[in-house]
Design a protein around this motif. Structure first.
Motif, PDB file in Angstrom:
ATOM      1  N   ASP A   1      27.438  -7.064  54.489  1.00 24.20           N
ATOM      2  CA  ASP A   1      28.669  -7.356  54.408  1.00 24.20           C
ATOM      3  C   ASP A   1      29.323  -6.767  52.992  1.00 24.20           C
ATOM      4  O   ASP A   1      30.272  -5.879  53.047  1.00 24.20           O
ATOM      5  CB  ASP A   1      28.940  -8.845  54.034  1.00 24.20           C
ATOM      6  N   ASP A   2      28.211  -6.520  52.115  1.00 22.49           N
ATOM      7  CA  ASP A   2      28.678  -6.043  50.644  1.00 22.49           C
ATOM      8  C   ASP A   2      28.934  -4.760  50.743  1.00 22.49           C
ATOM      9  O   ASP A   2      29.391  -4.038  50.055  1.00 22.49           O
ATOM     10  CB  ASP A   2      27.942  -6.535  49.651  1.00 22.49           C
ATOM     11  N   GLU A   3      27.940  -3.935  51.570  1.00 21.72           N
ATOM     12  CA  GLU A   3      27.786  -2.338  51.714  1.00 21.72           C
ATOM     13  C   GLU A   3      27.736  -1.915  53.030  1.00 21.72           C
ATOM     14  O   GLU A   3      26.641  -1.857  53.614  1.00 21.72           O
ATOM     15  CB  GLU A   3      26.497  -2.044  51.044  1.00 21.72           C
ATOM     16  N   PRO A   4      28.856  -2.282  53.758  1.00 23.85           N
ATOM     17  CA  PRO A   4      28.954  -1.933  55.088  1.00 23.85           C
ATOM     18  C   PRO A   4      28.605  -0.707  55.474  1.00 23.85           C
ATOM     19  O   PRO A   4      28.258   0.085  56.865  1.00 23.85           O
ATOM     20  CB  PRO A   4      30.423  -2.511  55.623  1.00 23.85           C
ATOM     21  N   GLU A   5      28.816   0.471  54.508  1.00 21.55           N
ATOM     22  CA  GLU A   5      28.670   1.931  54.937  1.00 21.55           C
ATOM     23  C   GLU A   5      27.117   2.141  54.955  1.00 21.55           C
ATOM     24  O   GLU A   5      26.824   3.101  55.442  1.00 21.55           O
ATOM     25  CB  GLU A   5      29.531   2.549  53.703  1.00 21.55           C
ATOM     26  N   LYS A   6      26.239   1.280  54.493  1.00 24.12           N
ATOM     27  CA  LYS A   6      24.996   1.445  54.637  1.00 24.12           C
ATOM     28  C   LYS A   6      24.195   0.931  55.751  1.00 24.12           C
ATOM     29  O   LYS A   6      24.434  -0.287  56.142  1.00 24.12           O
ATOM     30  CB  LYS A   6      23.984   1.104  53.328  1.00 24.12           C
ATOM     31  N   THR A   7      23.583   1.662  56.690  1.00 26.45           N
ATOM     32  CA  THR A   7      22.991   1.092  57.822  1.00 26.45           C
ATOM     33  C   THR A   7      21.419   1.432  57.907  1.00 26.45           C
ATOM     34  O   THR A   7      20.849   2.243  57.404  1.00 26.45           O
ATOM     35  CB  THR A   7      23.812   2.096  59.077  1.00 26.45           C
ATOM     36  N   GLY A   8      21.026   0.800  58.716  1.00 30.25           N
ATOM     37  CA  GLY A   8      19.495   0.959  59.038  1.00 30.25           C
ATOM     38  C   GLY A   8      18.489   0.782  57.727  1.00 30.25           C
ATOM     39  O   GLY A   8      17.531   1.145  57.555  1.00 30.25           O
ATOM     40  N   VAL A   9      19.134  -0.309  56.776  1.00 28.54           N
ATOM     41  CA  VAL A   9      18.571  -0.537  55.443  1.00 28.54           C
ATOM     42  C   VAL A   9      17.451  -1.688  55.537  1.00 28.54           C
ATOM     43  O   VAL A   9      16.501  -1.775  54.947  1.00 28.54           O
ATOM     44  CB  VAL A   9      19.593  -0.821  54.487  1.00 28.54           C
ATOM     45  N   TYR A  10      17.626  -2.527  56.427  1.00 25.86           N
ATOM     46  CA  TYR A  10      16.800  -3.815  56.569  1.00 25.86           C
ATOM     47  C   TYR A  10      16.192  -4.097  58.113  1.00 25.86           C
ATOM     48  O   TYR A  10      17.182  -4.152  58.864  1.00 25.86           O
ATOM     49  CB  TYR A  10      17.467  -5.207  56.121  1.00 25.86           C
ATOM     50  N   TYR A  11      14.998  -4.480  58.060  1.00 25.50           N
ATOM     51  CA  TYR A  11      14.237  -4.600  59.275  1.00 25.50           C
ATOM     52  C   TYR A  11      13.732  -6.119  59.319  1.00 25.50           C
ATOM     53  O   TYR A  11      12.993  -6.367  58.092  1.00 25.50           O
ATOM     54  CB  TYR A  11      13.305  -3.842  59.700  1.00 25.50           C
ATOM     55  N   LEU A  12      13.756  -6.633  60.057  1.00 27.27           N
ATOM     56  CA  LEU A  12      13.420  -8.303  60.255  1.00 27.27           C
ATOM     57  C   LEU A  12      12.616  -8.273  61.465  1.00 27.27           C
ATOM     58  O   LEU A  12      13.045  -8.069  62.494  1.00 27.27           O
ATOM     59  CB  LEU A  12      14.217  -9.398  60.235  1.00 27.27           C
ATOM     60  N   THR A  13      11.392  -8.883  61.376  1.00 25.72           N
ATOM     61  CA  THR A  13      10.181  -9.249  62.422  1.00 25.72           C
ATOM     62  C   THR A  13       9.647 -10.590  61.914  1.00 25.72           C
ATOM     63  O   THR A  13       9.543 -11.044  60.767  1.00 25.72           O
ATOM     64  CB  THR A  13       9.198  -8.088  62.540  1.00 25.72           C
ATOM     65  N   GLY A  14       9.192 -11.222  63.149  1.00 33.95           N
ATOM     66  CA  GLY A  14       8.666 -12.400  62.856  1.00 33.95           C
ATOM     67  C   GLY A  14       8.027 -13.138  64.138  1.00 33.95           C
ATOM     68  O   GLY A  14       8.105 -12.543  65.414  1.00 33.95           O
ATOM     69  N   SER A  15       7.282 -14.290  64.030  1.00 27.40           N
ATOM     70  CA  SER A  15       6.543 -14.572  65.195  1.00 27.40           C
ATOM     71  C   SER A  15       7.547 -15.349  66.008  1.00 27.40           C
ATOM     72  O   SER A  15       8.560 -15.977  65.639  1.00 27.40           O
ATOM     73  CB  SER A  15       5.594 -15.584  64.853  1.00 27.40           C
ATOM     74  N   THR A  16       7.364 -15.251  67.326  1.00 27.16           N
ATOM     75  CA  THR A  16       8.364 -15.906  68.462  1.00 27.16           C
ATOM     76  C   THR A  16       8.054 -17.419  68.501  1.00 27.16           C
ATOM     77  O   THR A  16       8.770 -18.130  68.987  1.00 27.16           O
ATOM     78  CB  THR A  16       7.936 -15.231  69.763  1.00 27.16           C
ATOM     79  N   SER A  17       7.088 -17.747  67.715  1.00 25.87           N
ATOM     80  CA  SER A  17       6.799 -19.324  67.752  1.00 25.87           C
ATOM     81  C   SER A  17       7.282 -20.018  66.543  1.00 25.87           C
ATOM     82  O   SER A  17       6.983 -21.225  66.465  1.00 25.87           O
ATOM     83  CB  SER A  17       5.321 -19.381  67.747  1.00 25.87           C
ATOM     84  N   LYS A  18       8.146 -19.308  65.796  1.00 25.44           N
ATOM     85  CA  LYS A  18       8.913 -20.103  64.894  1.00 25.44           C
ATOM     86  C   LYS A  18      10.281 -20.122  65.157  1.00 25.44           C
ATOM     87  O   LYS A  18      10.740 -18.958  65.138  1.00 25.44           O
ATOM     88  CB  LYS A  18       8.465 -19.505  63.446  1.00 25.44           C
ATOM     89  N   GLU A  19      10.819 -20.971  65.666  1.00 29.48           N
ATOM     90  CA  GLU A  19      12.510 -21.108  65.786  1.00 29.48           C
ATOM     91  C   GLU A  19      13.289 -21.465  64.409  1.00 29.48           C
ATOM     92  O   GLU A  19      12.807 -22.596  63.922  1.00 29.48           O
ATOM     93  CB  GLU A  19      12.675 -21.726  67.015  1.00 29.48           C
ATOM     94  N   VAL A  20      14.214 -20.670  63.776  1.00 35.03           N
ATOM     95  CA  VAL A  20      14.849 -20.901  62.566  1.00 35.03           C
ATOM     96  C   VAL A  20      16.010 -21.200  62.811  1.00 35.03           C
ATOM     97  O   VAL A  20      17.010 -20.286  63.375  1.00 35.03           O
ATOM     98  CB  VAL A  20      14.319 -20.022  61.610  1.00 35.03           C
ATOM     99  N   ASP A  21      16.883 -22.227  62.452  1.00 37.03           N
ATOM    100  CA  ASP A  21      18.298 -22.326  62.307  1.00 37.03           C
ATOM    101  C   ASP A  21      18.958 -21.623  61.206  1.00 37.03           C
ATOM    102  O   ASP A  21      18.406 -21.728  59.881  1.00 37.03           O
ATOM    103  CB  ASP A  21      18.911 -23.843  62.648  1.00 37.03           C
ATOM    104  N   THR A  22      19.917 -20.490  61.314  1.00 32.07           N
ATOM    105  CA  THR A  22      20.474 -20.101  60.161  1.00 32.07           C
ATOM    106  C   THR A  22      21.818 -20.358  60.142  1.00 32.07           C
ATOM    107  O   THR A  22      22.496 -20.540  61.135  1.00 32.07           O
ATOM    108  CB  THR A  22      20.475 -18.559  60.366  1.00 32.07           C
ATOM    109  N   PRO A  23      22.567 -20.416  58.907  1.00 30.12           N
ATOM    110  CA  PRO A  23      23.966 -20.784  58.854  1.00 30.12           C
ATOM    111  C   PRO A  23      24.743 -19.848  59.459  1.00 30.12           C
ATOM    112  O   PRO A  23      25.849 -20.214  59.824  1.00 30.12           O
ATOM    113  CB  PRO A  23      23.920 -21.158  57.161  1.00 30.12           C
ATOM    114  N   HIS A  24      24.386 -18.706  59.501  1.00 27.38           N
ATOM    115  CA  HIS A  24      25.421 -17.397  59.916  1.00 27.38           C
ATOM    116  C   HIS A  24      24.460 -16.752  61.114  1.00 27.38           C
ATOM    117  O   HIS A  24      23.321 -16.448  61.088  1.00 27.38           O
ATOM    118  CB  HIS A  24      25.705 -16.645  59.090  1.00 27.38           C
TER     119      HIS A  24
END
Length: 435
Positions: free
Chosen positions: A93-116
């Protein structure tokens, strides 16, 4: 082991030009972390035992400190530190001009509720197990996308170099990247067996903290395996389970949904054009495994079993072909569906592009089944054509005009070469197919 280029790479790179964060999801062991690492200069691995405690302390106290690292940054197993999601979202949100900066991976066996949700900031890309083209068992001499986009494209004479024994092994081994690092054939077959055990013993309980019976989960997987790539109703599958367990319908639905969230089972939708007014279209979903090797592990089947049971292999082979079509469809922004009605007209797969072009596909093991499959596809085309003619001649005709299929395709396990029949049907050996 050197990185093997994946078909999904092009989609990831395309999305990385538009979004700040890329979230890779998919089944256990399909290569999500390795694919993300190929693009990142910093890796924050929350499963690294040497650094885990320190990483988790930072993630809890001030997760934005991670963003000072050299980008692109990979947060592997990010569900262990749920605040990472919100931190990445705010950074996007703070730097919308920057793309491809963050990658997230994780186990499919963990379901996490996120506020957004991360909509517009973090895009989700699904990875599947490797296709036959990616594992090197298809020579890739016939391109599915080129069939649609190049009217002069000739496939005739492309030779199939993959025999049935190789396909027997490939379907039991599965499309798991880990297998390709192993030299022993027997060792490669162990990967799917282990994934199967992890799924019913651990993953199905770790997913959302709900206590589930591992043996019930194993039996449910066994029933799905027995109905692989079939139109069996859920009630039939559940009845198999309740032959041993007296489980309530809500309980079985819960297990079912968990297997879908774990990317173990996938339901293929029915294509439902109303081309014959008195015909009931069977709208049941076709149940497949994201990789058929998991189903075969549930059944305890090895490659040699198929020597005496080509009928079962036909169902398993169809599952494997649809697995690959799903990967190719994602690359082409297409959908994979199926069709069957109560008059016996069917297509094992309907491959439809976003612009409306589509192919009717039959999937067959033996070359001897090609004439009947061709006859069925031509009949399907004729029914659509007749419907359209009647609709155009009669203003009161209740139906709409349907596009005729752009391709009629038979994907065959043991056809020696690719060719086009006199009626224009494309016969493609699976050992030649690519995206």
């Amino acid at each position: 082991m050197d990185y093997i280029t994946r078909i999904v790479d092009a989609e990831i790179d395309r999305k990385a030009q538009a979004f700040g964060g890329i979230y890779l999801v998919g089944p256990r062991g399909c290569g999500k972390t390795r694919t993300a690492k190929e693009r990142c200069k910093t890796v924050i691995d929350f499963q690294d035992e040497d650094r885990r405690d320190g990483y988790l302390a930072v993630a809890q106290a001030s997760p934005k400190l991670f963003l000072r690292n050299e980008p692109p940054i990979l947060f592997d197993e990010w569900q262990d530190a749920p605040k990472i999601w919100g931190t990445v979202r705010k950074a996007c949100d703070d730097e919308p001009e920057k793309t491809g900066v963050y990658y997230l991976t994780g186990s499919t066996s963990k379901e996490v509720d996120t506020p957004h949700t991360g909509t517009g900031r973090i895009t989700k890309v699904t990875m599947y197990p490797m296709t036959l083209w990616e594992t090197g068992e298809s020579n890739g001499t016939v391109s599915l996308s080129r069939l649609f986009n190049d009217t002069a494209y000739a496939i005739d004479g492309c030779r199939n170099e993959t025999d049935l024994d190789q396909l027997f092994f490939a379907v039991c081994r599965g499309g798991w990247p880990r297998c390709l690092a192993l030299k022993s054939s027997s060792a490669r077959l162990e990967i799917a067996k282990d994934y199967f055990q992890q799924i019913y013993q651990k993953d199905i309980q770790a997913l959302d903290g709900v206590k589930r019976n591992p043996e019930l989960a194993r039996t449910l997987l066994w029933s799905y395996a027995g109905n692989m790539a079939a139109l069996a109703k859920k009630s039939v599958i559940y009845a198999d389970v309740n032959a041993t367990f007296n489980a309530a319908p809500a309980t079985l639905v819960s297990y079912d949904q968990a297997l879908e969230k774990l990317f173990v089972i996938k339901n293929i939708d029915a294509w439902t054009p109303q081309i014959r007014s008195r015909t009931a279209i069977r709208t049941s979903k076709k149940h497949i495994f994201i990789d058929p090797s998991i189903g075969l592990a549930a059944l305890g089947i090895s490659p040699d079993y198929f020597i005496n049971d080509l009928d079962l292999f036909g169902h398993v082979f169809e599952n494997m072909v649809i697995r690959d079509l799903l990967v190719y469809a994602q690359a082409q922004d297409a959908r994979v569906m199926h069709y069957r009605d109560d008059m016996g007209m069917e297509a094992d797969a309907v491959y439809q592009l976003s612009d409306g072009r589509y192919a009717l596909i039959e999937i067959k093991t033996g070359a001897g089944a090609i004439p009947a499959a061709e006859k069925g596809l031509l009949k399907f085309q004729k029914v659509i054509r007749k419907h359209n003619e009647e609709a155009m001649q009669n203003p009161e005709h209740p139906g709409v005009i349907y596009r005729e299929p752009d391709q009629l395709i038979i994907i065959c396990a043991n056809a020696p070469v690719a060719y086009t029949t006199d009626n224009g049907v494309k016969v493609i050996p699976f050992g030649c197919l690519r995206d």
